[in-house]
Design an enzyme around this catalytic site. Structure first.
Site, PDB file in Angstrom:
ATOM      1  CG  LEU A 104      -1.920  -1.148   1.346  1.00 32.63           C
ATOM      2  CD1 LEU A 104      -2.702  -1.031   2.651  1.00 32.63           C
ATOM      3  CD2 LEU A 104      -2.862  -1.172   0.149  1.00 32.63           C
ATOM      4  N   GLY A 140      11.124   4.592   6.157  1.00 36.15           N
ATOM      5  CA  GLY A 140      11.036   3.829   7.395  1.00 36.15           C
ATOM      6  C   GLY A 140      10.540   2.413   7.222  1.00 36.15           C
ATOM      7  N   GLY A 141      10.040   2.052   6.031  1.00 42.00           N
ATOM      8  CA  GLY A 141       9.514   0.708   5.809  1.00 42.00           C
ATOM      9  C   GLY A 141       8.301   0.740   4.906  1.00 42.00           C
ATOM     10  N   GLY A 142       7.564  -0.373   4.899  1.00 41.43           N
ATOM     11  CA  GLY A 142       6.401  -0.490   4.041  1.00 41.43           C
ATOM     12  C   GLY A 142       5.131  -0.735   4.837  1.00 41.43           C
ATOM     13  CE  LYS A 195       2.165   1.643  10.244  1.00 39.64           C
ATOM     14  NZ  LYS A 195       1.741   2.851  11.020  1.00 39.64           N
ATOM     15  CG  ASP A 215       1.108  12.814  13.123  1.00 40.30           C
ATOM     16  OD1 ASP A 215       1.022  14.008  12.775  1.00 40.30           O
ATOM     17  OD2 ASP A 215       1.501  11.916  12.359  1.00 40.30           O
TER      18      ASP A 215
END
Length: 899
Positions: free
Chosen positions: A232, A237-239, A255, A368
């Protein structure tokens, strides 16, 4: 939000600029230390290159990347330096710790992350020796993985096969890319993917093959019960992946967190933030607004959090689809009614407030809260996602990451952080302009008033917003000024200084939005000591060597706007532009993005010789191509732009040969259009934005048509070609029925000048001045109606309110209704204006993260549009007004706070 723009928001400046660390101001000592005898040191962008006397390198081969963290970098660099000096190995390193931080940050490029030092062995035998000996020196030091490379043992050494010298060729879509040579001597793309995949013809040395086998034997996710079905999103920082639980078939979300990568301003990496999210979701388990945790584990080097999949759309997307105010006037019937939207919004906001309250009752601060972190389920309920910044209330020290427009003022801690974001959500759900509050906190009261005027919100709505923002009902601008220290970007949470003017201030009695104040602000921002740009503009200034010079984002456009508005242009600024253009080695030829446009501006500024030299370079140099390899015929950078520049210069110089060359280009374009466009203009035509083509004035058929109309004279073939180009442009953008479906909201569905209806209105108006067409007349009526909309997410000439104003002036029919619309758009520019020291005025650029002075997005574009509205002059370089009547606005006059 554009991550590219976020990366160009270094703290301490109110303007877009090069990312922190690129300039080398905080350089590692080695960048300035004299190398050993026989060695040379060179700066190459963000890299410093150290070369021995006789490197004897091949053009391609196996290279070694060395990774490091901020803490390990000095030690690692010293060790690699000493080793390479002893072995006479060419190497390069990132010049500064700031650049290393940017590479490994949350907004860094994942393809470059981890690459701190590159070492170039001469052959495979030396490669093996260097890997063994460097591993003995620095093996096991921490650092982010280099995704395109194979890790050597414990790291931080990584290897890949690639080019040693830069050789450019064409990629699969025709774009220019770095290449290597295959065994047949052909240049093929030097692919830097997210996994170690050497070219198929490359034989792995035995020690590399063994390292690959060792890597494939270790780690893994164990008995991971989830099957990945779709990627997605990827970041440094990653997928984020959609997956299926193999035990019961339900959808889940996985994640990924990369150690030492995706750093935020506190230095926390993606794994630390993912662990915070895991802990928060566990603490909130069972609450309806939060997905449940299903799994948490380490696989190989990365960590993985699996949670329930939330079927829903982001609040921001739902607002765009439902809010009638943000739709074009002629498309508001596709949105909800004002009353229904108000009821829906208030219900969603009540749910969000309840979820925030429940978090606080569980001792947590979200930290956030913004529209993309709230999903709306099909049943209308809300779900919170991305709880990576969630922290306990006790000891909360503020935000490490905050979305622009929703980040609390500096020094805000604990639940007040979320309450401030909730107040911004209340505003942005109705009027998505809360990024303005970081620059002009007084706008809060104006936004509240505008919302109360346009929507039937309850009487206490404004009081709720003020309470959330920490304001009293009668808060003054002085009280609100504390918010000006709010984080202007997700990457920088520092106050932005005012710009001290270097020129006489504008008259004190001038209104905030006036030619005098804007012009003084532009001149005050000049930096003639810099070589990359004279005036601060959009982040696009730094995407190409000519970005700081051209019309769109550079000095040429700014000087053109100043000159056109009757403001004296300092001669040293003209010298700067002429000299910088003369030194350009890789300039583009185009009108708005290259040499032809700079030539036109220099001609206007009394430099005909320099203009002639640049025009010759533009005409004889290589033409631009789209990413699919096809020729660029656009107004911005292609054939149409070159032709318009020729016509403009032919008129200014009285040179018929330039006019003949323009006509030749027009015939060339007409022939190409005949071959490219379908014979039946009502048939579906394909549009591939990835190729670089877009509908509209700057990159599409409207700009091509405008040039053909300017050049056609008695040539009926050119008029027919203009009709075909314009009709095709209107088809693919959905203005005429029968075109392809494109995802909404595409930029060309709006009323921008660059890609949307404002630019198309100019082209349609010009065509109808030459030839009657009932279909185009109906389109023109709709386009002009849309230009009266008072909502714009930006103020720039190419992508905002100034562009709509310019288009209305260009198409002005002299009616009182049009003049009222022009006055309203002029007044509405005040919303984006930022008062500066010395009585000057600046304007926020695209995305509202920083000020900009350029023509495309900032003050120069506003200045050009204002001057057009006041005098009837053209608001676009080399695009004269066509059969329009000047608006005859009295000016300058004070403008109301709201439009």
């Amino acid at each position: 939000m554009s991550l590219r723009h976020v990366a160009h928001c270094p703290p301490g400046t109110p303007f877009y600029d090069r990312p922190a660390g690129v300039t080398g101001e905080d350089a590692f000592p080695l960048a300035a230390t004299e190398p050993p005898a026989g060695w040379t040191r060179d700066a190459m962008g963000e890299w410093t290159v150290l070369t021995p006397a006789d490197p004897q390198l091949p053009t391609q081969g196996w290279k070694i990347h060395v990774s490091a963290t901020a803490g390990s970098a000095p030690e690692v660099l010293d060790a690699v330096r000493d080793y390479c000096f002893r072995r006479s190995l060419l190497f390069k390193f990132l010049t500064s710790p700031g650049m290393l931080m940017l590479r490994n940050s949350k907004y860094g490029d994942r393809g470059s992350s981890g690459k701190f030092i590159t070492v170039y062995p001469r052959d495979e035998a030396e490669l093996h020796t260097v890997l063994e000996e460097l591993d003995a020196l620095i093996g096991g030091r921490p650092g982010p993985a280099v995704l395109s490379d194979l890790r050597w043992r414990r790291g931080p050494l990584y290897v890949r096969y690639g080019g040693f010298t830069l050789r450019m060729g064409r990629g699969p879509s025709g774009e220019s890319v770095p290449c290597i040579e295959d065994p047949d001597g052909n240049l093929v793309p030097d692919v830097r993917g997210p996994a170690f995949r050497p070219p198929a013809w490359v034989r792995l040395p035995p020690f590399i093959a063994q390292a690959l086998a060792d890597r494939n034997k270790g780690g893994g996710l164990g008995s991971f019960p989830f099957k990945i079905t779709q990627a997605l999103h990827f970041s440094n920082g990653g997928g984020v992946y959609r997956a299926t639980d193999t035990r019961d078939g339900r959808p889940v979300l996985v994640k990924e967190g990369r150690p030492y990568a995706g750093l935020d301003d506190t230095g926390a990496d993606a794994v630390a933030r993912l662990r915070h999210e895991h802990d928060a979701l566990v603490a909130l388990d069972g609450l309806p607004a939060f997905p449940g945790v299903l799994d948490w584990r380490k696989g190989n080097e990365h960590w993985f959090l699996t949670r329930e999949f939330v079927d829903g759309e982001p609040l921001g997307k739902e607002v765009t689809a439902r809010n009638p105010l943000v739709h074009a006037v002629t498309e508001r019937h596709t949105a909800m009614s004002v009353a229904a939207y108000t009821r829906w919004s208030l219900d969603v906001l009540d749910q969000i407030e309840a979820a925030v309250t429940s978090m606080h009752e569980h001792g947590l601060v979200f930290g956030d809260l913004h529209p993309n972190n709230v999903l709306i389920r099909p049943d209308g309920t809300v779900a919170f996602i991305d709880l990576e910044t969630t922290r306990p209330i006790g000891g909360h020290t503020g935000q490490a990451i905050g979305a622009p427009g929703f980040a609390a003022p500096a020094g805000t801690t604990g639940p007040a952080v979320d309450r401030y974001a909730l107040g911004c959500l209340r505003l942005s759900t109705f009027l998505p302009l809360t990024a303005l509050l970081s620059w002009a906190p007084r706008r809060a009261e104006e936004l509240i008033a505008r919302i109360a005027e346009d929507f039937p919100v309850p009487e206490g709505f404004g009081a709720q917003v003020r309470a959330d923002l920490g304001l009293d009902a009668g808060a003054s601008a002085v009280r609100m000024a504390s918010a000006s220290a709010s984080a202007a970007t997700a990457a920088a949470a520092a106050p932005v200084p005012s710009v001290a003017p270097a020129t006489p201030a504008a008259p004190a009695d001038d209104p905030l939005v006036s030619v005098g104040r804007i012009g003084a602000g532009v001149l005050a921002s000049a930096t003639p000591e810099r070589t990359d740009r004279l005036f601060p503009g959009d982040a696009d200034q730094f995407s190409h060597p000519d970005g700081g010079l051209n019309i769109a984002n550079g000095a040429a456009g700014v000087l053109w706007a100043l000159h056109g508005a009757g403001i004296a242009v300092p001669e040293p600024h003209v010298d700067w532009l002429a000299g910088a253009a003369r030194r350009l080695d890789t300039a583009r030829p185009g009108l708005y993005d290259g040499l032809a446009g700079i030539a036109c501006v220099l001609q206007e500024l009394g430099r005909p010789d320099e203009a002639a030299e640049l025009l010759d370079r533009a005409l004889t140099g290589p033409r631009e191509h789209h990413r699919d390899g096809s020729p660029d015929h656009s107004l911005a950078g292609g054939t149409a732009g070159l032709g318009m520049a020729l016509l403009h210069l032919a008129d200014r110089r009285g040179d018929d040969s330039l006019a003949r060359e323009a006509h030749r280009l027009a015939e060339e374009l007409a022939d190409e259009l005949t071959a490219r466009l379908p014979a039946d203009s009502s048939s579906q035509a394909l549009l591939d934005p990835a190729s670089g083509r877009r509908p509209g004035l700057l990159r599409g058929g409207s700009g091509e048509a405008l040039f053909l109309l300017a050049a056609h004279g008695p040539d009926r073939d050119l008029l027919d070609a203009a009709h075909a180009a314009l009709t095709h442009d209107l088809l693919v953008s959905g203005r005429l029925p029968g075109g392809p479906r494109t995802p909404a909201p595409a930029p060309w569905h709006g009323h921008q000048l660059a890609y949307g209806g404002a630019g198309q209105a100019i082209a349609v108006h010009t065509f109808l001045a030459h030839h009657r067409d009932p279909r185009l007349t109906a389109v023109q009526d709709a386009l002009l109606t849309d230009l009266t909309s008072q909502f714009h997410p930006a103020c720039g000439l190419f992508t905002g309110k100034a562009g709509a104003l310019a288009a209305l002036v260009h198409t002005d029919d002299g009616s009182e209704a049009t003049r009222r619309a022009i006055r309203a758009l002029t007044a509405g520019l005040d919303m984006f204006a930022v008062p500066q020291e010395g009585g000057t005025t600046g304007f926020l650029g695209d995305h509202l993260l920083r000020l900009s002075t350029d023509l495309a997005s900032g003050s120069a574009g506003v200045l050009a549009a204002l001057n057009a509205a006041r005098t009837g002059a053209a608001a676009l370089p080399c695009v004269p007004l066509a059969l329009g009547t000047p608006s005859e606005l009295a000016g300058p006059e004070p403008v109301p706070a709201m439009g």
